[in-house]
Scaffold this motif. Sequence first.
Motif, PDB file in Angstrom:
ATOM      1  N   HIS A 170      12.456 -15.259   8.358  1.00  0.00           N
ATOM      2  CA  HIS A 170      13.082 -16.174   9.053  1.00  0.00           C
ATOM      3  C   HIS A 170      14.630 -15.827   9.256  1.00  0.00           C
ATOM      4  O   HIS A 170      15.476 -16.313  10.130  1.00  0.00           O
ATOM      5  N   ASN A 171      15.099 -14.755   8.559  1.00  0.00           N
ATOM      6  CA  ASN A 171      16.688 -14.286   8.656  1.00  0.00           C
ATOM      7  C   ASN A 171      16.630 -12.859   9.162  1.00  0.00           C
ATOM      8  O   ASN A 171      18.027 -12.518   9.126  1.00  0.00           O
ATOM      9  N   GLU A 172      15.576 -12.301   9.372  1.00  0.00           N
ATOM     10  CA  GLU A 172      15.715 -10.584   9.478  1.00  0.00           C
ATOM     11  C   GLU A 172      16.562 -10.450  10.555  1.00  0.00           C
ATOM     12  O   GLU A 172      17.352  -8.950  10.489  1.00  0.00           O
ATOM     13  N   ARG A 173      16.570 -11.074  11.798  1.00  0.00           N
ATOM     14  CA  ARG A 173      17.071 -10.608  12.906  1.00  0.00           C
ATOM     15  C   ARG A 173      18.822 -10.709  12.506  1.00  0.00           C
ATOM     16  O   ARG A 173      19.527  -9.975  13.396  1.00  0.00           O
ATOM     17  N   GLU A 174      19.118 -11.836  12.063  1.00  0.00           N
ATOM     18  CA  GLU A 174      20.620 -12.008  11.443  1.00  0.00           C
ATOM     19  C   GLU A 174      20.941 -10.968  10.513  1.00  0.00           C
ATOM     20  O   GLU A 174      22.024 -10.734  10.534  1.00  0.00           O
TER      21      GLU A 174
END
Length: 223
Positions: free
Chosen positions: A56-60
């Motif tokens: 849920h946060n890998e792209r950020e």
Amino acid sequence: MLYLVPTPIGNLEDVTIRAIRVLRESDLIACEDTRTSGVFLSKYGIDTPTTSYHDHNEREKAPQLVKRMRAGHQIALITDAGAPGISDPGFFLVRAAHRAGVDIQALPGPTAFVPALTASALPCDRFVFEGFLPKKKGRQTRIKTIASEPRTVVFYESPHRLLRTLDDLIEQCGPERPVAVARELTKTYEEIERGTLREVHSYFAGYEKVRGEIVIVLGGADA
């Protein structure tokens, strides 16, 4: 430098000496869940700082981690269990690191599908790994493809969908296709049930509630 470090899938003794050293020497450990990883890290006295890195946060988070690695920091990526990138977060960060010119090393170590496959009593000289089946869209198409695959097929499943998946496989493969279902690998209640799809479905239908991580090893169409 980015290190991909496999962690135990159940039994905390299933870790290499090198993995422990790399985790201790790293500047930061990116964890799928810092609380889950904390139990493992504490057991081996690893006090390296941690940060969360998950679906849920890998792209950020990936650009932030890449920036640190380009500045000379050594970062280790681990998941809750098993090898990063194998049905767990990892690919997105590896691709970003590669594009940024960061060195990447993947350590060998635990992953659930290998012991399930080798202990299945099904051919393991040629096999296909499918990860998790789609929950809805594309599910039946994928199962039809699996049914015609001549090689042994390995995939993961959640315990509450096991019987549904076995039903689907019976419909597409026939009830006599050989299969092995591994549950709770390396843990206290580990078991591997082998037989035909009909027999294994009947066995797990007798459970009040199926628990634990599931690996299904399906014999190929020519089995």
